[in-house]
Design a protein around this motif. Sequence first.
Motif, PDB file in Angstrom:
ATOM      1  N   LYS A 118       8.740  -2.029  11.366  1.00  0.00           N
ATOM      2  CA  LYS A 118       8.137  -3.223  12.058  1.00  0.00           C
ATOM      3  C   LYS A 118       7.185  -2.876  13.110  1.00  0.00           C
ATOM      4  N   LYS A 119       7.185  -1.679  13.309  1.00  0.00           N
ATOM      5  CA  LYS A 119       6.146  -1.211  14.423  1.00  0.00           C
ATOM      6  C   LYS A 119       4.766  -0.722  13.792  1.00  0.00           C
ATOM      7  N   ILE A 120       4.813  -0.675  12.403  1.00  0.00           N
ATOM      8  CA  ILE A 120       3.768   0.146  11.733  1.00  0.00           C
ATOM      9  C   ILE A 120       2.364  -0.580  11.986  1.00  0.00           C
ATOM     10  N   ASN A 121       1.307   0.237  12.513  1.00  0.00           N
ATOM     11  CA  ASN A 121       0.134  -0.582  12.540  1.00  0.00           C
ATOM     12  C   ASN A 121      -1.119   0.772  12.775  1.00  0.00           C
ATOM     13  N   ASN A 122      -2.020   0.517  12.196  1.00  0.00           N
ATOM     14  CA  ASN A 122      -3.293   1.590  12.293  1.00  0.00           C
ATOM     15  C   ASN A 122      -2.638   2.971  12.168  1.00  0.00           C
ATOM     16  N   CYS A 123      -1.874   3.255  10.973  1.00  0.00           N
ATOM     17  CA  CYS A 123      -1.296   4.430  10.763  1.00  0.00           C
ATOM     18  C   CYS A 123      -1.670   5.496   9.770  1.00  0.00           C
ATOM     19  N   PHE A 124      -1.406   6.653   9.966  1.00  0.00           N
ATOM     20  CA  PHE A 124      -1.437   7.700   8.881  1.00  0.00           C
ATOM     21  C   PHE A 124      -0.197   8.309   8.696  1.00  0.00           C
ATOM     22  N   PHE A 125       0.295   8.395   7.325  1.00  0.00           N
ATOM     23  CA  PHE A 125       1.471   9.225   7.117  1.00  0.00           C
ATOM     24  C   PHE A 125       1.309  10.125   5.896  1.00  0.00           C
ATOM     25  N   GLU A 159      10.894   4.532   0.846  1.00  0.00           N
ATOM     26  CA  GLU A 159      10.415   4.398   2.300  1.00  0.00           C
ATOM     27  C   GLU A 159       8.616   4.501   2.153  1.00  0.00           C
ATOM     28  N   VAL A 160       8.396   5.424   1.161  1.00  0.00           N
ATOM     29  CA  VAL A 160       6.768   5.702   0.831  1.00  0.00           C
ATOM     30  C   VAL A 160       6.324   4.174   0.572  1.00  0.00           C
ATOM     31  N   ALA A 161       7.246   3.722  -0.708  1.00  0.00           N
ATOM     32  CA  ALA A 161       6.628   2.418  -1.006  1.00  0.00           C
ATOM     33  C   ALA A 161       6.649   1.325   0.139  1.00  0.00           C
ATOM     34  N   GLU A 162       7.530   1.402   0.898  1.00  0.00           N
ATOM     35  CA  GLU A 162       7.601   0.306   2.034  1.00  0.00           C
ATOM     36  C   GLU A 162       6.370   0.483   2.854  1.00  0.00           C
ATOM     37  N   ILE A 163       6.190   1.831   3.195  1.00  0.00           N
ATOM     38  CA  ILE A 163       5.065   2.147   3.978  1.00  0.00           C
ATOM     39  C   ILE A 163       3.499   1.764   3.327  1.00  0.00           C
ATOM     40  N   GLU A 164       3.429   2.014   2.166  1.00  0.00           N
ATOM     41  CA  GLU A 164       2.336   1.841   1.534  1.00  0.00           C
ATOM     42  C   GLU A 164       2.155   0.148   1.303  1.00  0.00           C
ATOM     43  N   SER A 165       3.088  -0.574   1.319  1.00  0.00           N
ATOM     44  CA  SER A 165       3.082  -2.070   1.113  1.00  0.00           C
ATOM     45  C   SER A 165       2.544  -2.565   2.467  1.00  0.00           C
ATOM     46  N   SER A 166       2.450  -1.884   3.523  1.00  0.00           N
ATOM     47  CA  SER A 166       2.091  -2.380   4.688  1.00  0.00           C
ATOM     48  C   SER A 166       0.293  -2.280   4.708  1.00  0.00           C
ATOM     49  N   GLY A 167      -0.126  -1.579   3.723  1.00  0.00           N
ATOM     50  CA  GLY A 167      -1.620  -1.278   3.732  1.00  0.00           C
ATOM     51  C   GLY A 167      -2.045   0.074   4.324  1.00  0.00           C
ATOM     52  N   THR A 168      -1.179   0.945   4.521  1.00  0.00           N
ATOM     53  CA  THR A 168      -1.187   2.026   4.994  1.00  0.00           C
ATOM     54  C   THR A 168      -1.449   3.225   4.041  1.00  0.00           C
ATOM     55  N   THR A 169      -2.615   3.919   4.127  1.00  0.00           N
ATOM     56  CA  THR A 169      -2.985   4.794   3.206  1.00  0.00           C
ATOM     57  C   THR A 169      -2.274   6.240   3.596  1.00  0.00           C
ATOM     58  N   PRO A 170      -1.859   6.860   2.319  1.00  0.00           N
ATOM     59  CA  PRO A 170      -1.148   8.064   2.414  1.00  0.00           C
ATOM     60  C   PRO A 170      -2.186   9.258   2.559  1.00  0.00           C
ATOM     61  N   VAL A 171      -1.981  10.205   3.352  1.00  0.00           N
ATOM     62  CA  VAL A 171      -2.868  11.494   3.468  1.00  0.00           C
ATOM     63  C   VAL A 171      -2.029  12.641   3.168  1.00  0.00           C
ATOM     64  N   SER A 172      -2.768  13.728   2.286  1.00  0.00           N
ATOM     65  CA  SER A 172      -2.269  15.022   2.177  1.00  0.00           C
ATOM     66  C   SER A 172      -3.027  16.108   3.092  1.00  0.00           C
ATOM     67  N   LEU A 173      -2.228  17.153   3.386  1.00  0.00           N
ATOM     68  CA  LEU A 173      -2.773  18.279   4.158  1.00  0.00           C
ATOM     69  C   LEU A 173      -3.042  19.356   3.313  1.00  0.00           C
ATOM     70  N   GLY A 174      -3.002  19.139   1.935  1.00  0.00           N
ATOM     71  CA  GLY A 174      -3.279  20.391   0.818  1.00  0.00           C
ATOM     72  C   GLY A 174      -2.558  20.407  -0.154  1.00  0.00           C
ATOM     73  N   PRO A 175      -2.471  21.518  -0.907  1.00  0.00           N
ATOM     74  CA  PRO A 175      -1.515  21.506  -2.132  1.00  0.00           C
ATOM     75  C   PRO A 175      -0.078  22.156  -1.531  1.00  0.00           C
ATOM     76  N   ARG A 176       0.335  22.613  -0.426  1.00  0.00           N
ATOM     77  CA  ARG A 176       1.385  23.204  -0.266  1.00  0.00           C
ATOM     78  C   ARG A 176       2.272  22.290   0.685  1.00  0.00           C
ATOM     79  N   ILE A 177       3.498  22.342   0.517  1.00  0.00           N
ATOM     80  CA  ILE A 177       4.710  21.523   1.249  1.00  0.00           C
ATOM     81  C   ILE A 177       4.672  22.264   2.647  1.00  0.00           C
TER      82      ILE A 177
END
Length: 250
Positions: A161-168, A203-221
């Motif tokens: 409920k707190k999500i806003n202007n978010c990177f995940f 959880e990823v689907a729920e975050i994305e539904s808020s309009g937040t864009t997912p980002v990656s830091l590269g090919p490694r976990i």
Amino acid sequence: MRLNRIYQNQPLLINSIVALDKSASIHLSKVLRIAIDSRIELFNGNGHRYQAEIVSIERNQVSARVLSEHSVNNESPLNIHLFQAVSRGDKMDLTVQKSVELGVKEFTPIISERCGVKLDQKRWQKKLEHWQKVIISACEQSGRDVVPVINPVLNWDEAIKKINNCFFLDPHTNITLADIKKPNLQQKIQLWIGPEGGFSDSEVAEIESSGTTPVSLGPRILRTETAALATVSALNTLWGDFIQTNTKKS
């Protein structure tokens, strides 16, 4: 010579004599074996620092006279609020400590689906008190005069409920931070980092539904503690301390 920096949760007024709290008194007198007339630096989180002189040392009580007040703006231009899924052992301590050094201004620990730490309310409160001490210690070491906020631990339903202007962070996306439009730096930037094992698909689907864009830091976990520190560093390189420092030197 750099002065020993000590946090005190009390007013600090020029020419006043302040009795330092027990923890600081023991550290100065027993560990550092500081002497009367020695200079120290005090701060209370108001954004200023105070040079002080030791005037008395008793068994577990050290007192100092406040000599002067200074303002040094070394806060990050980025207002980063880290939503960090609680990790096990000392990993959370590491994340909090190093994030303070990197300029994070607010922390909210969250309990996500794959979070491996399950505590009752009383033990969570003790964790919060411990993390507060980690934050203060990191401020003493790094020279920050503003103490970052640590919020109560939130479960997933409360946190979302707190999500806003978010990177995940999502290791499965091809979008990188370089692809993201520069945010409004006057606004708070939320950074959401998952636990060991990452956020669940729901959880990823729920975050994305808020309009937040997912980002990656590269090919490694990355491990959860690595992910937080790497992302804060990348944000500083793109829009924060690191690029400003380089610009000043060029």
